[in-house]
Scaffold this motif. Structure first.
Motif, short mmCIF file in Angstrom:
data_model
loop_
_atom_site.label_atom_id
_atom_site.label_comp_id
_atom_site.label_asym_id
_atom_site.label_seq_id
_atom_site.Cartn_x
_atom_site.Cartn_y
_atom_site.Cartn_z
N HIS A 1 2.06 7.25 2.21
CA HIS A 1 1.95 8.66 1.93
C HIS A 1 1.57 8.92 0.40
CE1 HIS A 1 3.50 12.50 2.07
NE2 HIS A 1 4.27 12.42 0.73
N HIS A 2 1.91 8.06 -0.65
CA HIS A 2 1.55 8.27 -1.83
C HIS A 2 -0.16 8.49 -1.98
CE1 HIS A 2 1.13 8.96 -6.18
NE2 HIS A 2 0.84 7.53 -6.22
N THR A 3 -0.66 7.16 -1.16
CA THR A 3 -2.08 6.92 -1.30
C THR A 3 -2.76 7.98 -0.58
OG1 THR A 3 -2.21 5.26 0.40
CG2 THR A 3 -1.96 4.44 -2.02
N TYR A 4 -2.34 8.34 0.52
CA TYR A 4 -3.05 9.70 1.20
C TYR A 4 -2.97 10.95 0.61
CZ TYR A 4 -3.11 6.45 5.22
OH TYR A 4 -3.58 5.33 5.92
N ALA A 5 -1.69 11.25 -0.22
CA ALA A 5 -1.48 12.55 -0.91
C ALA A 5 -2.28 12.60 -2.25
CB ALA A 5 0.06 12.73 -1.02
N ALA A 6 -1.95 11.47 -3.18
CA ALA A 6 -2.71 11.54 -4.44
C ALA A 6 -4.18 11.04 -4.61
CB ALA A 6 -1.58 10.66 -5.42
N TYR A 7 -4.60 10.29 -3.31
CA TYR A 7 -5.75 9.58 -3.72
C TYR A 7 -6.66 9.86 -2.30
CZ TYR A 7 -3.60 6.87 -7.61
OH TYR A 7 -2.95 6.68 -8.91
N PRO A 8 -6.90 11.06 -2.06
CA PRO A 8 -7.46 11.57 -0.66
C PRO A 8 -8.90 11.27 -0.62
CG PRO A 8 -7.02 13.52 -1.81
CD PRO A 8 -6.31 12.43 -2.56
N VAL B 1 -7.95 2.26 2.20
CA VAL B 1 -6.77 1.39 2.57
C VAL B 1 -5.90 2.10 3.68
CG1 VAL B 1 -4.69 0.48 1.52
CG2 VAL B 1 -6.60 0.86 0.35
N GLU B 2 -5.89 1.50 4.76
CA GLU B 2 -4.95 2.10 5.93
C GLU B 2 -3.44 1.80 5.67
OE1 GLU B 2 -6.47 0.67 9.61
OE2 GLU B 2 -8.64 0.64 9.06
N ALA B 3 -2.51 2.22 6.48
CA ALA B 3 -1.35 2.11 6.26
C ALA B 3 -0.86 0.98 6.51
CB ALA B 3 -0.53 3.39 7.15
N ALA B 4 -1.45 0.34 7.68
CA ALA B 4 -1.09 -1.01 8.08
C ALA B 4 -1.53 -2.18 6.81
CB ALA B 4 -1.88 -1.38 9.13
N ASN B 5 -2.14 -1.61 5.93
CA ASN B 5 -2.67 -2.58 4.94
C ASN B 5 -1.42 -3.05 3.95
OD1 ASN B 5 -5.60 -1.33 5.08
ND2 ASN B 5 -5.37 -3.54 5.59
N TRP B 6 -0.47 -2.16 3.96
CA TRP B 6 0.57 -2.31 2.89
C TRP B 6 1.60 -3.25 3.65
CZ3 TRP B 6 0.28 -0.35 -1.66
CH2 TRP B 6 -0.50 0.30 -1.95
N HIS B 7 2.21 -4.07 2.65
CA HIS B 7 3.35 -5.06 3.05
C HIS B 7 4.46 -4.81 2.04
CE1 HIS B 7 0.44 -7.27 5.54
NE2 HIS B 7 -0.32 -7.07 4.68
N GLY B 8 5.43 -4.48 2.63
CA GLY B 8 6.79 -4.14 1.96
C GLY B 8 7.55 -5.36 1.21
N ALA B 9 8.34 -5.14 0.31
CA ALA B 9 9.36 -6.03 0.04
C ALA B 9 10.57 -5.24 -0.31
CB ALA B 9 8.68 -6.63 -1.27
N PRO B 10 11.60 -6.03 -0.04
CA PRO B 10 12.88 -5.33 -0.32
C PRO B 10 13.37 -5.45 -1.77
CG PRO B 10 13.47 -7.45 0.47
CD PRO B 10 11.95 -7.19 0.60
N ALA B 11 14.27 -4.61 -2.16
CA ALA B 11 14.81 -4.63 -3.84
C ALA B 11 15.26 -5.96 -3.97
CB ALA B 11 15.86 -3.53 -3.79
#
Length: 163
Positions: A46-53, A60-70
């Motif tokens: 969301h941030h990359t789509y909104a701030a770096y259109p 960078v597609e949404a599926a390229n992001w890999h999350g990590a927990p706290a």
């Protein structure tokens, strides 16, 4: 006398007070690690789509992001985050910096390999800064002990089998 260590709990109705209390207790524990990963990936996309259109949203597609927990690191809480592999040794790292005073703020960092073999991280604040960092260096940070450009960030561990 029954053995309380092996006695199974008695069933309870789905609408019972106990069911309600157990649901509250589960919610009080916060999101699961899986939910934290998904939330971090969603926030990064969301941030990359909104701030770096004009840049990151195109590359960078949404599926390229890999999350990590706290996690807790050296007595300090590290919020959930997400990384995206750009290739050539470059990564994007996104997290929400949460403070009582300011609330949550997106923090996007470009992690760049240095010519000395270490990594340096650059906190981005817009598309102009991203392009200014990438264009002259072609994705490499030039090591300079005097300027302190290379902060000797350890090599980024592989995420999801990617390096």
């Amino acid at each position: 006398m029954p053995d309380t260590a092996t006695t199974t709990a008695r069933p309870y109705a789905a609408d019972s007070p106990l069911a309600f209390l157990l649901e509250i207790a589960a919610d009080a524990c916060g999101p699961s690690e899986s939910e934290q990963r998904e939330d971090a990936e969603t926030a990064a996309a969301h941030h990359t789509y909104a701030a770096y259109p004009q840049t990151l949203a195109q590359a960078v597609e949404a599926a390229n992001w890999h999350g990590a927990p706290a996690t807790d690191s050296h007595g300090r809480r590290v919020e959930p985050s997400a990384v995206a592999w750009l290739d050539g040794g470059l990564w994007l790292h996104h997290t929400l910096r949460i403070t009582e005073h300011d609330g949550a703020a997106d923090v996007l960092t470009l992690v760049v390999p240095c010519t000395c073999g270490c990594y340096t991280d650059i906190t981005l604040d817009g598309e102009e800064m991203l392009l200014a960092e990438l264009a002259p260096t072609h994705g490499r940070s030039v090591h300079d002990d005097r300027a302190g450009d290379c902060r000797s960030v350890p090599a980024v561990p592989p995420v999801g089998g990617l390096r």
